[in-house]
Enzyme design. Structure first.
Site, PDB file in Angstrom:
ATOM      1  N   LEU A  69       0.814  -1.212   0.000  1.00  0.00           N
ATOM      2  CA  LEU A  69       0.000   0.000   0.000  1.00  0.00           C
ATOM      3  C   LEU A  69       0.853   1.269   0.000  1.00  0.00           C
ATOM      4  CD1 LEU A  69      -2.925  -1.024   2.389  1.00  0.00           C
ATOM      5  CD2 LEU A  69      -2.804  -1.172  -0.110  1.00  0.00           C
ATOM      6  N   HIS A 185      10.610 -14.127   1.444  1.00  0.00           N
ATOM      7  CA  HIS A 185      10.909 -13.747   0.063  1.00  0.00           C
ATOM      8  C   HIS A 185      12.102 -14.608  -0.329  1.00  0.00           C
ATOM      9  CE1 HIS A 185      11.528 -11.086  -3.460  1.00  0.00           C
ATOM     10  NE2 HIS A 185      12.806 -11.314  -3.228  1.00  0.00           N
ATOM     11  N   HIS A 238       4.942 -15.749  -3.240  1.00  0.00           N
ATOM     12  CA  HIS A 238       5.034 -15.743  -4.708  1.00  0.00           C
ATOM     13  C   HIS A 238       5.913 -16.853  -5.306  1.00  0.00           C
ATOM     14  CE1 HIS A 238       8.589 -13.528  -3.508  1.00  0.00           C
ATOM     15  NE2 HIS A 238       7.960 -12.375  -3.367  1.00  0.00           N
ATOM     16  N   ASN A 286       9.611  -9.489  -9.469  1.00  0.00           N
ATOM     17  CA  ASN A 286      10.540 -10.297  -8.693  1.00  0.00           C
ATOM     18  C   ASN A 286       9.757 -11.161  -7.704  1.00  0.00           C
ATOM     19  OD1 ASN A 286      12.844 -11.351  -7.588  1.00  0.00           O
ATOM     20  ND2 ASN A 286      13.399  -9.533  -6.433  1.00  0.00           N
ATOM     21  N   ASP A 313       0.497  -9.801  -4.658  1.00  0.00           N
ATOM     22  CA  ASP A 313       1.771  -9.084  -4.654  1.00  0.00           C
ATOM     23  C   ASP A 313       1.611  -7.751  -5.386  1.00  0.00           C
ATOM     24  OD1 ASP A 313       4.373  -8.372  -4.171  1.00  0.00           O
ATOM     25  OD2 ASP A 313       5.274  -9.816  -5.541  1.00  0.00           O
TER      26      ASP A 313
END
Length: 434
Positions: A69, A185, A238, A286, A313
């Site tokens: 955000l 990540h 992700h 990414n 994402d």
């Protein structure tokens, strides 16, 4: 406000409900789910709004556990008001925002600021994800007890992988004490280097620097080993490679406490998009868009449950930032407003997932991963509801975006399945004109 939603097919994956029904909303709660037509004509006079959902799906509001955000610090890219409007337009009534803002969300004050801003300006509920390490620098753990008490629902250093394995081990052990998932990540920086797209045939043809699958696979393997050692809840963000999917599948079979997410762009596009769209930097993400084999592995992971949920994402950027040479543009796609359409068009309409399975991965499953009371339709439950027209065909139009970020490779795509009405906390926060 008192709202009647009538004539729709109600699907609630959490309770396995799938039948025609009417819903009554009173204030912030669902007051009743009843048989169609059980509320007579005279009763309808007592409603502030009657919504005819005939031919449409009534479902829980979508839940996104991975979005950006950008507030505080980067409001020129996005802010809580515009980001939650974009969420509502996409059918999301709850979003979890990542901590890579300025200052980093690594203390009580930062969490409380986001929650206060969301109460003032949010069109959807906002749940902060706090940093694993102070300043997301990978050196010293944050005070997770304090962050949890303030309202954080998970911890992550987001785009900065925790490179020190001992710090990551301690993070998993510490977060476990407070019921916080650690969101990884998964990127081995020494392997990723200064790559800007997937390493493969297309990177060779285009001359762009590539990021090998191993950059993701190596870090996923490490974090799974640490999760198995610690018993902590690891959530892999992700997922994009077939190797990572298989590693997670094997870890789940061993009983490792791991969950995972996939994004619509990773199960929709491949690295061929970089060339096909003439180096459009909206394809720069990414982890990068991978090969067709990787995309199929991600879809299979969603089908068999290896990948638990779908997350956007959502990473909006200012136009000027993306309007650079491919090597210099930032990574990221603005994803909140296309996620439902891409999921329905790419997975449901094609027969890869049932509508109920897809909705589960967008509602109750992500809610359970981060432990929030959302993603369900029940009497007395939160009035977070979307009405979806699965037959509605529309063209992705950047001029109609609520997000400040227009960085999407899906501009001009024809999609099916749209949230025609979004109700968050009993308020109608978005309506789509037919």
């Amino acid at each position: 406000m008192r709202i009647l939603i009538t004539g729709g097919r109600v699907i609630d994956p959490a309770s396995d409900l799938d039948r025609p029904a009417d819903l009554v909303v009173e204030g912030e709660r669902i007051a009743e789910i009843s048989s169609p037509g059980s509320l007579g004509g005279s009763d309808r006079a007592g409603f502030d709004r009657v919504i005819d959902a005939k031919g449409m799906i009534v479902a829980p509001g979508l839940v996104d556990i991975h979005c950006h955000l950008r507030e505080p610090g980067f409001e020129y890219k996005e802010d809580i008001e515009s980001g939650t409007r974009a969420a509502a337009a996409g059918g999301f009534t709850s979003v979890c925002c990542m901590p890579n803002v300025k200052p980093v969300t690594d203390g009580r004050g930062a969490v409380e600021y986001i929650l206060n801003r969301a109460r003032q300006a949010g069109a959807a509920a906002v749940y902060p994800i706090a940093a694993i390490t102070k300043g997301s620098e990978g050196k010293e753990l944050t005070e997770m007890a304090e962050l949890r008490e303030a309202g954080a629902v998970a911890v992550s250093d987001d785009g900065k992988p925790v490179e020190n394995a001992e710090i990551m081990r301690l993070a998993l052990e510490y977060a476990k004490m407070f019921g916080l998932p650690v969101i990884s990540h998964a990127e081995e920086k020494s392997l990723a280097g200064d790559g800007v797209m997937n390493l493969g045939r297309v990177s060779t043809i285009t001359g762009l620097r590539g990021i090998p699958n191993a950059a993701e696979d190596v870090m996923v393997a490490r974090d799974l080993i640490l999760a198995e050692l610690s018993g902590g809840h690891l959530h892999v963000a992700h997922v994009s490679t077939r190797g990572a999917v298989e590693l997670i599948r094997q870890a789940k079979a061993r009983g490792v406490n791991v969950t995972a997410e996939a994004t619509p762009h990773h199960f929709t596009l491949t690295d061929e998009a970089v060339r096909e769209l003439d180096y459009d930097t909206s394809t720069k993400v990414n982890p990068p868009l991978r090969s067709a084999e990787d995309r199929e592995a991600v879809i299979q992971g969603l089908i068999d449950g290896t990948i638990d949920c779908i997350a956007t994402d959502h990473a909006p950027h200012h136009f000027d930032e993306k309007e650079q040479e491919y090597n210099y543009a930032p990574f990221g796609i603005s994803g909140l407003e296309t996620a439902l359409g891409l999921t329905f068009t790419g997975l449901v309409k094609s027969g890869r997932l049932s509508l109920k399975e897809a909705l589960s991965k967008l509602t109750i499953t992500p809610s359970r991963i981060v432990g929030i009371p959302k993603g369900v339709l029940r009497s007395g439950g939160p009035a977070d509801i979307i009405i979806i027209d699965t037959q509605y065909e529309y063209t992705v139009d950047l001029n109609k975006y609520e997000s400040k970020g227009r960085n999407t490779p899906f501009s001009g795509w024809k999609l099916y399945g749209r949230a025609m009405t979004t109700i968050a906390g009993g308020r109608i926060v978005h309506e789509e004109a037919r």
